[in-house]
Each structure stands twice: as structure tokens, then as C-alpha cells.
Design an enzyme around this catalytic site. Structure first.
Site, mmCIF file in Angstrom:
data_model
loop_
_atom_site.group_PDB
_atom_site.id
_atom_site.type_symbol
_atom_site.label_atom_id
_atom_site.label_comp_id
_atom_site.label_asym_id
_atom_site.label_seq_id
_atom_site.Cartn_x
_atom_site.Cartn_y
_atom_site.Cartn_z
ATOM 1 N N LYS A 47 13.715 -0.722 -0.426
ATOM 2 C CA LYS A 47 12.562 0.131 -0.439
ATOM 3 C C LYS A 47 13.153 1.578 0.575
ATOM 4 O O LYS A 47 13.238 1.677 0.593
ATOM 5 C CB LYS A 47 11.625 -0.746 0.855
ATOM 6 C CG LYS A 47 10.867 -1.714 0.489
ATOM 7 C CD LYS A 47 10.282 -2.351 1.228
ATOM 8 C CE LYS A 47 9.576 -4.166 0.368
ATOM 9 N NZ LYS A 47 8.337 -4.392 1.585
ATOM 10 N N GLN A 91 8.535 -6.093 7.523
ATOM 11 C CA GLN A 91 9.032 -7.088 6.234
ATOM 12 C C GLN A 91 8.092 -9.062 6.469
ATOM 13 O O GLN A 91 8.694 -9.464 7.311
ATOM 14 C CB GLN A 91 10.997 -7.059 6.234
ATOM 15 C CG GLN A 91 10.722 -7.855 5.027
ATOM 16 C CD GLN A 91 9.852 -8.071 3.710
ATOM 17 O OE1 GLN A 91 9.596 -6.142 2.917
ATOM 18 N NE2 GLN A 91 9.615 -8.438 2.434
ATOM 19 N N ASP A 114 1.449 -1.809 4.779
ATOM 20 C CA ASP A 114 1.442 -2.220 3.954
ATOM 21 C C ASP A 114 -0.077 -2.563 3.251
ATOM 22 O O ASP A 114 0.226 -3.314 2.946
ATOM 23 C CB ASP A 114 1.743 -3.481 4.897
ATOM 24 C CG ASP A 114 3.233 -4.193 4.195
ATOM 25 O OD1 ASP A 114 4.169 -3.656 2.624
ATOM 26 O OD2 ASP A 114 3.660 -3.927 4.602
#
Ligand code: GUN
Length: 281
Positions: A47, A91, A114
Site C-alpha cells: 500500500k 492494518q 478504510d
């Protein structure tokens, strides 16, 4: 035939890069990684690399496995109040001593690129535009659009009911929306009886289970579109949730692993970060 997620994602990233090159703002995404989980480290690295390629700045915050929940919350609060940060990505999974939902709930919904915060999830379920859609479902919908796979009236079978993929994806596909919605959706999971029979009725079959090669040829309707969300490490190789070698013989379209859904998830993250930055300006 394979669905070329890698190619579609590249086109999407190129558009994002062009937009960033031609403007005078620089989006910045903060990455929080806790512990030493190898796949998580790999995802974050991928990412960050994608960010650099399109001109999104990264702010990496890596913590040891034993960081306290309170300390993590403090760091999130600092990022929430930092005007130079447009997105915050924590994450997942987090270590067991940390309540993941509590962490998500404390991210500013305007920086929750997200799309995990209850405010964004709620808006998405209601059908409001003004929200972040979580990246894997968003990427899948874009992939279906790119291949002009109309979901209207189709039976979509999703296997897996996670908060990250199964639940949001089901909600998007049932929206009253000509572009990606109007589907009839079945969400199957570990307690589903006669999974094979249900899967076989899917015009579009989406596997998000996290078990290598779990979807076999006998579970797939001939001519179906198969979307494989799985990323499983088997003997240092990445394989999906679908037995690709056999299923690809009878379906009309299938996403390979790697090169299918994964790159679209990353492109969606870049898209959300750019949108967050633009909204701020
Ligand atoms: N872990 C697995 N998928 C994801 C994702 O899309 N975002 C985050 N933050 N963690 C994940």
C-alpha cells in the site's frame, strides 16, 4: 476468461496519479501497523509503494506487539487532530489484547479511508453518497463495472460474512442503484447448510473465506462470474479461495489470485485518500 484486476487497477491508479500531479495539494495517508504479522507487513508495504507511485504521502507508524490499547488510542487522536493527515489506516488484525472495534470507533470518520467506522458503514447501508466505502467491496464493484457485469436481478452468492468484505459487499449489491446494485444476495458462512447447493445457484459467486481452494468445481454454476477475494499463503505461494485450475474451465469470468481483487483494493484506498484530501480543501 480472466478478469484483469491488475490492468483495471492500473488505469484507476493512473487517473489518480494524473489528478494529483495536476493539482497543488498532496494527500497524506497514515499507516498504523502493530506487531510482526508477516502478511500484514507485506500488505502495508504494498500500500505504501502504491501511495508513492501516485504521489500520496505516507506516514508510517509501526508499533511493537505489546503496545497498550490506550497508547494506540492516543496516537490515533494525534492523527485525528493533524490537518496534514487525510487518511488513517490501521492494518487489521490487531493483537488480541486490543479491542479492534474500539480503535476503529476512535478514528475520525472523515479520515476513515478504510470505511470501517460505524458512521461510514451506516451511511453506506442507508445509501448515502457522502461516505467512505471499504476498499475491497469498492474495488469489486468497480471491477464488475469495468467488465460491464450487470448485477440487476442477478443472484449473487457471497461466501463469508466479515465486516471488511462480506457484510459491506452484500449491502452495496442490494442498493437501489443501476450501476452496481439491484442484485438478490445470499450471504453464506460457516454455519450454512448445503453450501454446494447454494453456491451453484449463484450467477455471480464471491468467495471471501480465507481458505485455500475451498470453492471447487462442483460448487459453481456453469457460466457464472467468479470473484476470488482470498489471499492465502501456501508453501510461500499466494493462492485464492477458489480452485482456479478447475473452476476456470466452467465459469465465464474469474479473478485470478494474485492479479484480481487485490490490486483493486489498493486502488480504492488511494481513491478514498484523494477524496478525503479534496473534501478538506
Ligand atoms: N486487513 C485485511 N484487509 C484489510 C483492509 O482492507 N484494511 C485494513 N486496515 N486491514 C485489513
Amino acid at each position: 476468461m480472466d478478469i484483469d484486476g491488475k490492468g483495471v487497477a492500473k488505469e484507476w491508479r493512473d487517473k489518480i496519479r494524473d489528478e494529483i500531479i495536476n493539482c497543488d495539494y498532496r494527500p497524506c495517508l497514515a499507516f498504523i501497523l502493530v506487531g510482526n504479522d508477516l502478511p500484514s507487513k507485506t500488505y502495508v508495504r504494498m500500500k505504501e509503494r502504491a501511495c508513492a507511485e501516485v504521489g500520496v504521502l505516507s506516514k508510517p507508524l509501526y508499533f511493537s506487539e505489546d503496545i497498550s490499547e490506550l497508547n494506540l488510542l492516543k496516537n490515533i487522536n494525534i492523527l485525528n487532530n493533524d490537518d496534514t493527515i487525510h487518511g488513517i489506516l490501521v492494518q487489521m488484525p490487531l493483537p488480541n489484547h486490543i479491542n479492534s472495534q474500539k480503535i476503529i470507533n476512535n478514528i475520525d470518520p472523515n479520515k476513515d479511508v478504510d470505511g470501517f467506522h460505524p458512521t461510514n458503514v451506516g451511511k453506506m447501508v442507508i445509501g448515502e453518497d457522502d461516505c467512505f466505502i471499504s476498499c475491497t467491496p469498492f474495488g469489486i464493484i468497480k471491477l464488475l463495472e469495468a467488465y460491464q457485469i450487470n448485477t440487476k436481478g442477478k443472484h449473487v452468492v457471497i461466501i463469508g460474512r466479515s465486516n471488511i468484505v462480506g457484510k459491506p459487499l452484500a449491502n452495496l449489491l442490494i442498493q437501489k442503484n443501476d450501476k452496481y446494485g439491484n442484485a438478490t444476495v445470499t450471504v453464506a458462512h460457516s454455519y450454512t447448510e448445503d453450501l454446494t447447493k447454494i453456491c451453484k445457484t449463484g450467477d455471480i459467486l464471491i468467495a471471501a473465506i480465507g481458505k485455500p481452494n475451498a470453492i471447487t468445481i462442483d460448487m459453481v454454476k456453469s457460466g457464472a462470474v467468479v470473484i476470488d477475494v482470498g489471499i492465502n499463503y501456501v508453501q510461500n505461494k499466494i493462492v485464492g479461495d477458489v480452485d482456479y485450475d478447475n473452476v476456470s474451465k466452467i465459469c465465464s469470468l474469474i479473478t485470478p489470485v494474485p492479479g484480481g481483487v487485490g490490486p483493486m483494493t489498493i486502488a480504492a484506498l488511494l481513491h478514498n485518500t484523494l477524496q478525503s484530501c479534496k473534501k478538506k480543501i
